[in-house]
Design an enzyme around this catalytic site. Structure first.
Site, PDB file in Angstrom:
ATOM      1  N   GLY A  39      -5.820  30.457 -64.061  1.00  0.00           N
ATOM      2  CA  GLY A  39      -6.474  30.355 -62.604  1.00  0.00           C
ATOM      3  C   GLY A  39      -7.256  31.325 -62.499  1.00  0.00           C
ATOM      4  O   GLY A  39      -8.138  31.315 -61.452  1.00  0.00           O
ATOM      5  N   ALA A  93      -2.243  31.608 -62.873  1.00  0.00           N
ATOM      6  CA  ALA A  93      -1.314  31.042 -61.772  1.00  0.00           C
ATOM      7  C   ALA A  93       0.126  31.575 -61.935  1.00  0.00           C
ATOM      8  O   ALA A  93       0.595  32.256 -63.146  1.00  0.00           O
ATOM      9  CB  ALA A  93      -1.146  29.297 -62.359  1.00  0.00           C
ATOM     10  N   GLU A  99      -3.913  28.257 -70.863  1.00  0.00           N
ATOM     11  CA  GLU A  99      -3.083  27.337 -70.497  1.00  0.00           C
ATOM     12  C   GLU A  99      -2.351  26.594 -71.623  1.00  0.00           C
ATOM     13  O   GLU A  99      -1.192  25.896 -71.581  1.00  0.00           O
ATOM     14  CB  GLU A  99      -3.724  26.081 -69.362  1.00  0.00           C
ATOM     15  CG  GLU A  99      -3.919  26.952 -68.071  1.00  0.00           C
ATOM     16  CD  GLU A  99      -5.248  27.482 -67.889  1.00  0.00           C
ATOM     17  OE1 GLU A  99      -5.748  27.697 -66.836  1.00  0.00           O
ATOM     18  OE2 GLU A  99      -5.778  27.606 -69.178  1.00  0.00           O
ATOM     19  N   GLU A 129     -10.652  30.355 -63.494  1.00  0.00           N
ATOM     20  CA  GLU A 129     -11.112  29.581 -62.815  1.00  0.00           C
ATOM     21  C   GLU A 129     -11.478  30.078 -61.451  1.00  0.00           C
ATOM     22  O   GLU A 129     -12.617  29.359 -60.912  1.00  0.00           O
ATOM     23  CB  GLU A 129     -10.102  28.433 -62.723  1.00  0.00           C
ATOM     24  CG  GLU A 129      -9.800  27.594 -63.978  1.00  0.00           C
ATOM     25  CD  GLU A 129      -8.493  26.802 -64.045  1.00  0.00           C
ATOM     26  OE1 GLU A 129      -8.723  25.441 -64.346  1.00  0.00           O
ATOM     27  OE2 GLU A 129      -7.411  27.051 -63.470  1.00  0.00           O
TER      28      GLU A 129
END
Length: 264
Positions: free
Chosen positions: A115, A70, A138, A118
Site C-alpha cells: 500500500g 497495509a 502482496e 500504491e
C-alpha cells in the site's frame, strides 16, 4: 481518534514555501496504512484540493520510512464478505490523492511497499532516497495489490515489468526503480524532502488552472481511447482561454519572451 496524517501549509515564512503543502504520515514505526490512516489521507486530499492557496503538494512519510504497506494484522481479521463491502473504500481513499487537481510529489525514504508503493503511485512524481526499497509484495500474502497497484503500476512502467514486480513480490532498489521509470529522481536520504519541496515550489509558481487542466487531460486520456483523449484535450485547451493566466502568459511572451510570466 489519533492524528495520523498532518497537513502542513507553507506560508512563505522562514523554512516554508508559499503555496506548497505537505501531507505527512505519522503512524510510527512504519506508517502502516490502517483504516484510520486511509480515511485521514482522504480528508487531507479533500483539504488540499479545496484550498486555492495551495498550488502544489508533497506526500511525505518522514525521515525514516514512507509507508511499509497495509496493516496486515487488520487485514488478517477480515473475511471475504467484509472485504467485498470494504474493498472500494480502500481503493477510493488512495484514489482521492490521485485526483488532487494540483502537482503532487511523493518524497520516499526507507520503504514504499504494498500500500505504501500504491500511495506513492498516486503522485505525479516520485523522489526516492538512494537506499529506499520499493515493491508490491502482496503476492507473498496470497493476495494481490488492492489499492491501485495492478492499474497504476503497469501504466507507469509497462505491463511486463509490472507483472514481474507483482508476480514475484520482490523488493526493488532505488537504482532499478529509476531505471524502469518507477521513480523520477534518486538522491541521498537526507535530501529527499528538500528535493521534493524544490520541485513543488517550481509548480507552485505556475498557472494553477492550466496545470490542473494538463493533469486532467493526461490522466483522463490514459483511461480511454485516443479519440476520447483528444476530445478531452481540445475541451480543456479551449477552456483555458477564459483564464487570466492565459492572458498574462501570452502577453508576457510577446513582450519579454518565454518563461518570464508572473501568474496569479
Amino acid at each position: 481518534m489519533s492524528q495520523l496524517v498532518h497537513v502542513e501549509v507553507g506560508d512563505g515564512s522562514e523554512g516554508s514555501l508559499a503555496g506548497v503543502a505537505t501531507i505527512k504520515l505519522d503512524r510510527p514505526p512504519m506508517n502502516a496504512l490502517n483504516t484510520e490512516l486511509q480515511e485521514q489521507l482522504r480528508a487531507a486530499a479533500a483539504q488540499v484540493s479545496a484550498d486555492p492557496a495551495i498550488r502544489a503538494v508533497v506526500l511525505f512519510g518522514g525521515a525514516k520510512v514512507f509507508a511499509a504497506g497495509a496493516d496486515v494484522k487488520e487485514f488478517a481479521g477480515q473475511d471475504h464478505a467484509y472485504m467485498t463491502r470494504d474493498a472500494h473504500r480502500l481503493t477510493s481513499a488512495l484514489d482521492a490523492l490521485a485526483r488532487i487537481p494540483k502537482p503532487v510529489i511523493a518524497a520516499v525514504t526507507g520503504y514504499a511497499l504494498g500500500g505504501g508503493c500504491e500511495l506513492a503511485l498516486t503522485a505525479d512524481f516520485r523522489v526516492s532516497a538512494d537506499d529506499a526499497r520499493w515493491g508490491q509484495p502482496e503476492i507473498l500474502l496470497g493476495i494481490i495489490p488492492g489499492a491501485g497497484g495492478t492499474q497504476r503500476l503497469p501504466r507507469l512502467v509497462g505491463p511486463a515489468k509490472a507483472k514481474d514486480l507483482i508476480f514475484t513480490g520482490r523488493f526493488v532498489a532505488a537504482d532499478e526503480a529509476l531505471e524502469i521509470g518507477l521513480v523520477d529522481v534518486v538522491v541521498p536520504r537526507a535530501d529527499v524532502y528538500a528535493t521534493a519541496l524544490a520541485m513543488a515550489a517550481k509548480f507552485a509558481k505556475g498557472p494553477a488552472i492550466a496545470l490542473a487542466a494538463a493533469k486532467a487531460a493526461i490522466d483522463g486520456g490514459l483511461d480511454g481511447d485516443l479519440a476520447s483523449g483528444l476530445r478531452l484535450e481540445a475541451h480543456l485547451f479551449a477552456s483555458l482561454f477564459a483564464t487570466e493566466d492565459r492572458a498574462i502568459g501570452m502577453q508576457s511572451f510577446i513582450e519579454s519572451g518565454p518563461g518570464k510570466a508572473q501568474f496569479t
